[in-house]
Design an enzyme around this catalytic site. Structure first.
Site, PDB file in Angstrom:
ATOM      1  CG  HIS C 208      -2.151  -0.936   0.873  1.00  0.00           C
ATOM      2  ND1 HIS C 208      -3.455  -0.605   1.119  1.00  0.00           N
ATOM      3  CD2 HIS C 208      -2.196  -2.158   0.294  1.00  0.00           C
ATOM      4  CE1 HIS C 208      -4.252  -1.593   0.727  1.00  0.00           C
ATOM      5  NE2 HIS C 208      -3.505  -2.554   0.235  1.00  0.00           N
ATOM      6  CB  SER C 212      -1.288  -2.792  -7.712  1.00  0.00           C
ATOM      7  OG  SER C 212      -1.908  -3.449  -6.638  1.00  0.00           O
ATOM      8  CE  LYS C 235      -9.749  -8.725 -13.130  1.00  0.00           C
ATOM      9  NZ  LYS C 235      -8.928  -7.812 -13.913  1.00  0.00           N
ATOM     10  CG  ASP C 236      -9.432  -9.543  -5.480  1.00  0.00           C
ATOM     11  OD1 ASP C 236      -8.874  -9.788  -6.565  1.00  0.00           O
ATOM     12  OD2 ASP C 236      -8.968  -8.771  -4.631  1.00  0.00           O
ATOM     13  CD  GLU C 279       3.411 -33.791  -0.232  1.00  0.00           C
ATOM     14  OE1 GLU C 279       2.240 -33.392  -0.265  1.00  0.00           O
ATOM     15  OE2 GLU C 279       3.727 -34.952  -0.512  1.00  0.00           O
TER      16      GLU C 279
END
Lengths: 167, 219, 406
Positions: C208, C212, C235-236, C279
């Protein structure tokens, strides 16, 4: 910027939005159920929810403690004298003795003091709770506080003359 | 499907490597219907359980599977309903007789590479060796005798019967390894349907909210 | 009533300010692709792992005598225990899948570049924490793979100079992986996720501060930023729904895809399974470890292969902004790297043979070369692109940068 539909603050509280919100909130709430449910007794615990007891080993006047759902249950084989003494009503929560037993010589009560959950000890004429001094008679009725109620009678039934199943 | 095979499977399309020492398993479909599982339960409870236990399967869970109380009572003898399915032969005696302690079968259907196919192939894998001894092509050092008798089966009909029996046993052990699989799948269908509906709703709503932005020049 | 309560709080805590500046009106580029969904998605996966983990912890027993049994108790007897357990085990893989995509997006679009170095490094720290948490969690079912995985990985610390043996014993609290190891791994597996939550906060504060990045790699003009809410919340949410469909398909229908068969056999310190494989999310790094025929060298190479990402802001020396959008050589290198990762993953999964050893060696070299050649390639590419002519937006960006310097 008085319009409800612009780039900074687009219109979104319409029918589609409301349906989606309600559907999403319902799903999120439903997703909590497995979490809540997982804290309930598991299958193996539930399968211990009943206990079978053989009464033939308990002599008259003798008491036997068995575990039922993890709780102590007192089974008292009462003598004729003890039964007669219980004819009187107790004072704090008056209940007739006949209402607390299925067969007069067998008293079956949950051995947890109704005050704060300690296990009372067998005493001369009933039980005495060591935690706060509550006393119960041979019918499991409270005779001396602070306990507010008589000892609970668990659900049980006689499978035969000397076999019961609790739960 | 196993993750060890997923990536190689993709990559082997353009690579020349082969997986080393893989035993060829029989990939006959293993039934999952209740009737097979119940027949398998009978085989396991009356035959396999002479030597093998299922320590994670209690007799009470056989009732949930739909086996009659009377049948379960016969199988459990004087053991309580809450008891696990124990072998009839004491593990020490079995170890003395066979040289190894017979393994617990609760998770056998998922504890070997190949899962149920390994199990079925193993049961069907007995044959007769060069010196007339019984061998198993899947697990060569096995100490278990050919209980189903596949190595001695002579005609196709007999083999067919033994194969059906092996499939039933495998079907039951597959259930025993994950008794909640049925609940899981039936709940899963509703969950996926719900999520697909949510996806469509959210997609439409997203398009609606983004309408003005989507109409702008791309950056 | 609500307004006055809010005013009361706001005098004492910047609630409205926080909601307005960091959630609702937080300016976000309008051209983010769906690849930008994976950051918030990772946050959701973290929460789901935390919640299912805490409820599993109410039934799990960290004791070598009862650990394996308690997992079966969860799977068979606990109400919805199978759901919690499968969500948690599938969630571990999902977490890595989401984080790897998040990292791949950062690399592809050059989002790690100035001024986002700290954002990238806090993310790197999160990856290391996640790896440690996953590794310790994998011991808890106390199956054969759990046991031998922990045995092998703790043995890597034998490469510690001078005190190798002591460090391994100290980590295990025993001469072999044992009861002490299981109990401490459980304690730390419970603790680490909360440290991760703290680290995520730091990651978000850094985000922040610098805001972005976007696919162009050039900061947008204010008019091209849109408020986070409702645009990116919806959108998320859409991304979450799609993710949950895929996740549920695994959890409900093929939950054992990612569980090794050998882990359904209780741990046996006397017998190692035929193939031991980590894994899938550790496979490329495991392949690098195996490609160096020397314990200390292998451990160093593996450690470096994870840590080298931190150097990216300095290895990328191009003046052309962003990542692959305007830079074909960078894009090419990115896909070479991705393909190389897949090859390494394959090599890590199969038993070592002469052939796979050679492939592993070459893939390891390519892995490090993609990083080490980047300074040179990015400079060459820059010169070539400037000579060829740049798009106006990039031209303008370079001009502004040049003006700032004078």
């Amino acid at each position: 910027m008085s319009s409800k539909d612009n780039v900074v603050n687009p219109e979104r509280r319409n029918f589609l939005g409301k349906v989606t919100t309600v559907a999403g909130a319902t799903g999120a709430a439903a997703a909590c159920w497995p979490l809540v449910s997982s804290m309930n007794p598991s299958v193996d615990v539930l399968s211990n929810a009943t206990t079978e007891v053989d009464l033939s080993h308990i002599p008259p006047g003798g008491m036997h403690t068995v575990a039922w759902q993890g709780k102590p249950v007192f089974i008292l084989h009462r003598t004729e004298e003890e039964i007669n003494r219980m004819k009187e009503l107790s004072q704090i929560e008056p209940v007739a003795d006949e209402k607390r037993v299925q067969q007069p010589q067998w008293l079956v009560v949950v051995g947890i003091c109704t005050h704060l959950g300690c296990v009372p000890n067998r005493s001369e004429n009933g039980w005495l709770c060591a935690c706060h001094g509550s006393q119960y008679d041979d019918s499991g009725r409270v005779t001396h506080g602070p306990a507010p109620h008589n000892l609970d009678v668990p659900p049980y039934k006689f499978l035969s003359a000397d076999r019961i199943v609790i739960g | 499907m196993n993750k060890r095979f997923l990536l190689p499977l993709l990559l082997s399309l353009f690579s020349s490597f082969a997986l080393a020492n893989e035993i060829e398993l029989e990939h006959d479909p293993i039934p999952t219907d209740r009737a097979s599982v119940l027949r398998g339960a009978e085989q396991v409870a009356t035959v396999c359980s002479s030597c093998h236990g299922l320590k994670y399967v209690q007799y009470r869970s056989l009732l949930d599977l739909g086996i009659a109380k009377e049948t379960v009572d016969v199988w459990r003898g004087d053991k309580p309903l809450n008891s696990a399915m124990k072998p009839q032969m004491a593990p020490d005696d079995a170890a003395a007789a066979f040289g190894v302690t017979p393994p617990d079968l609760s998770l056998m259907a998922v504890a070997r590479e190949g899962g149920v196919h390994y199990l079925y192939s193993y049961l069907m894998g007995y044959g007769v060796g060069a010196n007339g001894e019984t061998t198993n092509r899947i697990f060569t050092v096995t100490k278990m005798p050919d209980v189903l008798g596949i190595s001695a089966a002579s005609d196709a009909k007999q083999r067919e019967e033994i194969s059906a029996k092996a499939k039933d046993i495998t079907a039951f052990l597959n259930w025993a390894a994950d008794p909640r699989a049925g609940d899981r799948r039936s709940l899963g269908i509703y969950v996926i349907i719900y999520l697909l509906i949510m996806t469509i709703l959210l997609f439409l709503w997203k398009k609606q909210i983004w309408r003005k932005i989507d109409a702008m020049e791309k950056l | 009533m609500f307004k006055s309560t809010l005013a009361w709080i706001d005098q004492r805590f910047p609630l409205t300010h926080f909601i307005k500046n960091d959630l609702a009106d937080y300016p976000t580029p309008r051209n983010l692709s769906y690849w930008w969904n994976f950051g918030s998605l990772a946050g959701l996966v973290l929460v789901m792992q935390l919640v299912t983990g805490i409820f599993l912890a109410m039934h799990y027993k960290p004791d070598i005598a009862t650990a394996f049994d308690s997992i079966q108790h969860i799977m068979r007897d606990v109400n919805y225990g199978w759901l919690l357990r499968y969500m948690h085990s599938t969630g571990a893989s999902a977490f890595f899948a989401v984080i790897y995509i998040h990292m791949a997006r950062t690399l592809y679009h050059g989002s790690y570049r100035a001024p986002r170095e700290l954002l990238w490094w806090t993310g790197q720290g999160l990856l290391l924490l996640l790896m440690a948490t996953a590794f310790m969690g994998y011991l808890l079912p106390w199956g054969q793979m759990s046991y031998w995985g922990a045995a092998v990985i703790t043995n890597l610390f034998r490469a510690t100079p001078f005190f190798g043996e002591q460090v391994v014993v100290w980590l295990r609290g025993d001469f072999q992986v044992g009861d002490a190891t299981l109990t401490r791994f459980y304690a730390l597996h419970f603790l680490f996720p909360f440290i991760i939550v703290g680290a995520v906060m730091i990651h978000l504060i850094a985000l922040h501060t610098v805001k972005s990045s976007n696919p162009r790699g050039i900061e947008l003009k204010p008019k091209d930023n849109i408020p986070f809410h409702p645009y990116y919340t919806i959108k998320d949410m859409l991304g979450v729904a799609v993710y949950l469909v895929v996740f549920s398909a695994f959890v409900f229908f093929v939950p054992n895809t990612l569980i090794e068969a050998a882990n359904n056999i209780p741990a046996n310190p006397m017998q190692t399974p035929a193939h031991i494989v980590p894994e899938w999310y550790f496979l490329p790094f495991y392949a690098i470890l195996r490609s160096v025929p020397d314990l200390a060298g292998g451990v160093a190479a593996m450690g470096l292969s994870v840590l080298i990402f931190a150097a990216m802001p300095y290895l990328d020396r191009s003046r052309i902004p962003g990542g692959a959008r305007y830079r074909p050589a960078y894009r090419f290198l990115f896909f070479i790297f991705l393909a190389d990762m897949l090859v390494l993953g394959y090599v890590g999964a199969v038993p070592v043979t002469a052939d796979t050893a050679i492939v592993g060696r070459v893939a390891t070299e390519i892995y490090f070369l993609t990083f080490l050649l980047l300074p040179w390639i990015s400079k060459k590419e820059e010169a070539y692109l400037i000579k060829r002519g740049l798009p106006p937006a990039v031209e303008e960006f370079l001009q502004n940068n040049a003006n700032k310097k004078h």
